[in-house]
Design an enzyme around this catalytic site. Structure first.
Site, PDB file in Angstrom:
ATOM      1  CG  ASP A  14      -2.001  -1.124   1.238  1.00  0.00           C
ATOM      2  OD1 ASP A  14      -2.224  -1.761   0.134  1.00  0.00           O
ATOM      3  OD2 ASP A  14      -2.915  -1.035   1.967  1.00  0.00           O
TER       4      ASP A  14
ATOM      5  NE  ARG B   9     -18.017  -6.295 -22.561  1.00  0.00           N
ATOM      6  CZ  ARG B   9     -17.582  -7.723 -22.838  1.00  0.00           C
ATOM      7  NH1 ARG B   9     -16.536  -7.950 -22.468  1.00  0.00           N
ATOM      8  NH2 ARG B   9     -18.518  -8.444 -23.016  1.00  0.00           N
TER       9      ARG B   9
END
Ligand code: F6P
Length: 347
Positions: free
Chosen positions: A127, A162
């Site tokens: 992180d 998409r």
């Protein structure tokens, strides 16, 4: 001296490089090293083994951790685990502990130091949210995996006209999403630090499609705060009630909710992909192997100098020592400067 090494919290690529660096340097200094299994849990169970040259041979390029890991909190409220851990530390004849972990593992390390244990911390987390260091090891591998995934999703998104929503890890901080989004050319990136609404997201996508584009890629941190409408906060829907011993809920799933909401709002066909633990597994990048090795060596040097209560840190190109307490005091979240740069490339 007898030194214990442990790895705690979520695993991450580069842990074995740190262990190898710390052990090799400690052996050179003439010290004995033991590996404590499964993080702080191993200290409670006195579960350990000797780390010699053979034990750390051939591990540099391997993901995961040869020591195993756990999310055990020695300072969990209502339990007296830390006292047993301190007793075991003494009974095992340890002179110092090298704890390799993120905010939780190093938070415990900082408290143990205050309680008289000779601890050195090494900052680990994909992180990248630990203060005091420019980078944690594991982050570089995670963003490369995520960037590769975004590249692949781009081509299939384009073929099928998409919108593809890619959910990446990042519990409190959006570093993975931001860097992978920048590197992969995401059309919008959603992070915990910048709450957004489906309407805003759709406005950006619509602008892009009005320019003639027929596909888009959205990157979302698992901890992002997105409102479906003005009343409802998505982050609440996503909370899993089960918590770990540090009080964290298990995240995951925002990508699907955002994808459904986009399709409902503007009618573009939208699919979601959750990268999850793929970002934490496998071979570390060269950057993480180098950073991990240098952190490990520095940790052993700090033990040698009896400079306890410190965490190894990267500042620029140099490895330095910072106070453990300060490093775990506040999380390093994404700042406006880099977010504003990324935002210029949205749409
Ligand atoms: O702290 C690192 C991290 O990978 C977070 O990004 C994520 O929320 C968490 O760990 C997942 O933990 P676990 O593997 O225990 O589900």
């Amino acid at each position: 001296m007898k030194i214990g090494v442990l790895t705690g919290g979520g695993d991450c690529p580069g842990l074995n490089a740190v262990i190898r660096g710390a052990v090799r340097k400690s052996l050179l200094l003439g010290y004995e090293v033991i590996g404590i299994k499964n993080g702080w849990k191993g200290l409670l169970e006195k579960n350990y083994y000797k780390l010699d040259h053979d034990a750390i041979s051939g591990i540099l390029h391997r993901g995961g951790t040869i020591l195993g890991s756990s999310r055990t909190n020695l300072y969990e409220e209502g339990k007296n685990y830390y006292q047993l851990a301190i007793d075991n530390y003494k009974e095992m004849g340890l002179d110092a502990l090298i704890a390799i972990g993120g905010e939780d593992t190093l938070g415990v390390a900082a408290k143990l130091y205050k309680d008289g244990v000779n601890v050195i911390g090494v900052p680990k987390t994909i992180d990248n949210d630990l203060s005091g260091t420019d980078y944690t090891f594991g982050f570089d591998t995670a963003i490369n995996i995520a960037t590769d995934a975004i590249d692949r999703l781009h081509t299939t998104a384009e073929s099928h006209n998409r919108v593809l929503v890619v959910e990446v890890m990042g519990r409190h901080a959006g570093w993975i999403a931001l860097h992978a989004g920048l590197a992969g050319g995401a059309d919008i990136t959603l992070i915990p630090e910048k709450p957004s609404t489906i309407k805003e997201i759709c406005r950006v996508l619509k602008q892009r499609h009005d320019r003639g584009k027929t596909f888009s890629v959205v990157v979302v941190s698992e901890g992002a705060k997105v409102k479906i409408d003005s009343e409802e906060d998505n982050s609440l829907i996503l909370q899993n009630l089960k918590k770990d011993s540090f009080g964290h809920v298990a995240l995951g799933g925002i990508g699907n909710i955002v994808a459904d909401a986009i399709e409902n709002e503007i009618g573009y066909e939208t699919r979601a992909v959750v990268l999850g633990h793929i970002q934490r597994g496998g071979t570390p990048t060269a950057f993480d192997r180098v950073l991990g090795s240098r952190f490990g060596i520095k940790a052993a040097e700090l033990v040698h100098n009896k400079d306890f209560g410190k965490m190894t840190a990267l500042r620029g190109t140099r490895i330095v020592a910072v106070s453990l307490e300060e490093a775990v005091g506040t999380l390093k979240t994404v700042d406006d400067e880099i977010y504003n740069e990324a935002q210029i490339l949205f749409g």
